[in-house]
Design a protein around this motif. Structure first.
Motif, PDB file in Angstrom:
ATOM      1  N   MET A   1       0.806  -1.250   0.015  1.00 13.61           N
ATOM      2  CA  MET A   1      -0.083   0.078   0.045  1.00 13.61           C
ATOM      3  C   MET A   1       0.856   1.288   0.027  1.00 13.61           C
ATOM      4  N   ALA A   2       0.625   2.050  -1.010  1.00 14.17           N
ATOM      5  CA  ALA A   2       1.580   3.176  -1.084  1.00 14.17           C
ATOM      6  C   ALA A   2       1.398   4.232  -0.082  1.00 14.17           C
ATOM      7  N   ARG A   3       2.452   4.757   0.417  1.00 16.84           N
ATOM      8  CA  ARG A   3       2.203   6.022   1.426  1.00 16.84           C
ATOM      9  C   ARG A   3       2.946   7.144   0.847  1.00 16.84           C
ATOM     10  N   THR A   4       2.110   8.314   0.489  1.00 19.07           N
ATOM     11  CA  THR A   4       2.816   9.517   0.234  1.00 19.07           C
ATOM     12  C   THR A   4       3.881   9.951   1.373  1.00 19.07           C
ATOM     13  N   THR A   5       5.166  10.387   0.710  1.00 20.57           N
ATOM     14  CA  THR A   5       5.887  10.970   1.674  1.00 20.57           C
ATOM     15  C   THR A   5       6.576  12.122   1.085  1.00 20.57           C
ATOM     16  N   PHE A   6       6.481  13.259   1.671  1.00 23.44           N
ATOM     17  CA  PHE A   6       7.020  14.739   1.280  1.00 23.44           C
ATOM     18  C   PHE A   6       8.586  14.685   1.572  1.00 23.44           C
ATOM     19  N   LEU A   7       9.524  15.286   0.769  1.00 20.55           N
ATOM     20  CA  LEU A   7      10.611  15.581   1.112  1.00 20.55           C
ATOM     21  C   LEU A   7      10.763  16.632   2.048  1.00 20.55           C
ATOM     22  N   PRO A   8      11.766  16.684   3.231  1.00 19.78           N
ATOM     23  CA  PRO A   8      12.017  17.707   3.915  1.00 19.78           C
ATOM     24  C   PRO A   8      12.931  18.660   3.408  1.00 19.78           C
ATOM     25  N   PRO A   9      12.940  19.901   3.887  1.00 18.07           N
ATOM     26  CA  PRO A   9      13.757  20.882   3.016  1.00 18.07           C
ATOM     27  C   PRO A   9      15.412  20.557   2.659  1.00 18.07           C
ATOM     28  N   ALA A  10      16.033  19.601   3.583  1.00 16.14           N
ATOM     29  CA  ALA A  10      17.391  19.096   3.423  1.00 16.14           C
ATOM     30  C   ALA A  10      17.378  18.435   2.093  1.00 16.14           C
TER      31      ALA A  10
ATOM     32  N   ILE B   1      13.781   3.398   9.477  1.00  9.43           N
ATOM     33  CA  ILE B   1      12.339   3.696   9.850  1.00  9.43           C
ATOM     34  C   ILE B   1      12.505   5.039  10.753  1.00  9.43           C
ATOM     35  N   ASP B   2      11.793   6.229  10.220  1.00  9.94           N
ATOM     36  CA  ASP B   2      11.927   7.394  10.966  1.00  9.94           C
ATOM     37  C   ASP B   2      13.183   8.225  10.817  1.00  9.94           C
ATOM     38  N   ARG B   3      14.094   7.682   9.913  1.00  6.55           N
ATOM     39  CA  ARG B   3      15.350   8.381   9.599  1.00  6.55           C
ATOM     40  C   ARG B   3      15.603   8.643   8.187  1.00  6.55           C
ATOM     41  N   TYR B   4      14.898   7.773   7.186  1.00  8.09           N
ATOM     42  CA  TYR B   4      15.195   8.109   5.957  1.00  8.09           C
ATOM     43  C   TYR B   4      13.539   8.224   5.387  1.00  8.09           C
ATOM     44  N   PRO B   5      13.476   9.365   4.712  1.00  2.00           N
ATOM     45  CA  PRO B   5      12.108   9.538   4.219  1.00  2.00           C
ATOM     46  C   PRO B   5      11.431   8.603   3.276  1.00  2.00           C
ATOM     47  N   GLY B   6      10.475   8.056   3.778  1.00  2.00           N
ATOM     48  CA  GLY B   6       9.620   7.021   3.139  1.00  2.00           C
ATOM     49  C   GLY B   6       9.887   5.650   3.322  1.00  2.00           C
TER      50      GLY B   6
END
Length: 442
Positions: free
Chosen positions: A1-10, A211-216
């Protein structure tokens, strides 16, 4: 199931730099060990090195343990609330483990969460015996499932990945298993991305530090024994694109995370997705032969720090400037940089409990004590002296009581329960939908 993840400013900054340089540049890791990057939906291989080489799976074995357990739930043989019992065999497993004493009960749902987050070897056996009737019968189901899925280079001897010379897999086969989990059990996708569990007063963190350190990042499982080095099967999703990365035989826990992050970054680049790779996962061939033994590399006496599954907890998650996963490129984007981001927690620690549904018990009472039993006092008590010497019998009695103290009954070993005959393994995945076909692309 896809989850949309937005890139942080960095990350948006890195992307902008990359576009200015025609493409974000990340170089190959220098480590000579298997790795594989695959598109989850199509099975297209984006990048790989020695993906068919035999390797000791270590705790990534538990992905198959979970698969067989979830297949039993889907077939209606058990439910997530089915109570399981810790046996003496389960309690005897080597760490990492929950440490529950024999006779402790817990539900399959709680057992699976402990298995995936704590990587508990005792809980793997609890699940195996509870579903298969015995550990050998469950392992037979694991091997039957591997054959069913086309994991031609994989063989299991136990459900937890503790060292066994005949327990072997490949990066190719692990990617096939990861795809099967994604598409056969989408309703259980959260199980593979829990950042931490809370049991009583303790919070146990997932060894998968993506998990919770790399976006997505949204799964799946780590593994380590001296023979295998540091293994990782990981998934990450951005928008509608999901990738599977397999890293086997990294020399450190930090290193395997950094290499997986770099592989993901390459896979999410539009230009790399167009020109990189092209073969299908099914087209890769397993090499056969004996597995590589990493013991002299990761567990030698000259190693700096501690080699263990939770190494990044023991020695810190700081980045080693001598790491083989540092990269030289026009724009240097290393795994260390990718994992330095401060992401908001995806979820709070998930509560788990010991006991059956509706009747939880204090987990501290279920944990086997490591304290040695108290030895009997070698000096005879006054009561014992009085019993053996009539001359002091009356003096030894308490003045206000005439009640006799009965001697304690001798402790005898509990009778060993009769071993039940091993049930024949049920054919796996009778109702599972087929995987989307692997599509080779040029």
């Amino acid at each position: 199931m896809a989850r949309t993840t937005f890139l942080p400013p960095a990350m948006r900054t890195f992307a902008s730099i990359g576009l200015a340089c025609a493409a974000l540049s990340v170089a190959q890791p220098a480590g000579a060990h298997p790795y594989l990057l695959v598109e989850a939906d199509s099975g297209r291989v984006i990048e790989q090195q020695d993906a068919g080489a035999p390797w000791y799976p270590a705790s990534v074995t538990k992905l198959m343990t979970v698969y067989v357990a979830l297949a039993a739930v889907k077939d209606g043989r058990v439910t997530m609330d089915t109570p399981l019992t810790v046996s003496a065999l389960a309690a005897s497993q080597q760490p990492s483990k929950m440490g529950f004493q024999p006779g402790t009960k817990l539900t399959l749902d709680n057992a699976l969460k402990m298995l995936m987050v704590k990587s508990a070897n005792d809980i793997a056996v609890v699940i195996a015996e509870g579903i298969g009737g015995s550990m050998p019968a469950f392992v037979a189901q694991m091997n039957a499932t591997a054959r069913h899925l086309g994991m031609t280079g994989t063989h299991y001897e136990n459900p937890n990945g503790l060292p066994d010379p005949d327990q072997v897999t490949t990066a190719r086969d692990l990617a096939i298993l990861a795809r099967a989990i994604i598409y056969h059990f989408p309703e259980h996708e959260m199980l593979f991305r829990i950042p931490a569990i809370r049991i009583g007063k303790r919070v146990l963190r997932n060894y998968n530090r993506l998990i919770d350190r790399y976006p997505g990042a949204d799964g799946m499982k780590t593994g380590f024994i001296c023979g295998s080095g540091f293994n990782l099967v990981a998934t990450a999703t951005r928008g509608n694109k999901r990738l599977i990365a397999v890293v086997l035989g990294a020399s450190s826990a930090v290193g395997r995370n950094e290499e997986a992050a770099v592989l993901f970054e390459k896979g999410f680049q539009h230009t790399w997705s167009i020109f990189g790779g092209g073969a299908s996962l099914g087209a890769l061939q397993n090499a056969g032969g004996p597995p590589t033994d990493m013991r002299d590399v990761v567990c030698n006496a000259k190693r700096r720090g501690t080699a263990a599954e939770n190494e990044d907890e023991l020695v810190g998650a700081q980045n080693d400037t001598g790491s083989p996963f540092a990269f030289a490129a026009p724009v240097q984007i290393s795994g260390a940089v990718l994992l330095q981001q401060q992401l908001p927690p995806s979820m709070p620690p998930v509560q788990v409990y010991v006991g059956v549904k509706g009747a939880p018990v204090d987990p501290d009472t279920a944990i086997a004590s490591d304290k040695p039993k108290k030895k009997p006092d070698p000096k005879p008590s006054a009561v014992a002296a009085a019993a053996s010497d009539p001359g002091v019998k009356e003096a030894a009695k308490p003045a206000a009581s005439k009640k006799q103290v009965a001697p304690a009954a001798p402790v005898t070993a509990a009778a060993t329960p009769t071993t039940k005959p091993k049930p024949k393994p049920k054919p796996p995945e009778s109702g599972a939908a087929p995987l989307p076909p692997s599509k080779p692309q040029g």
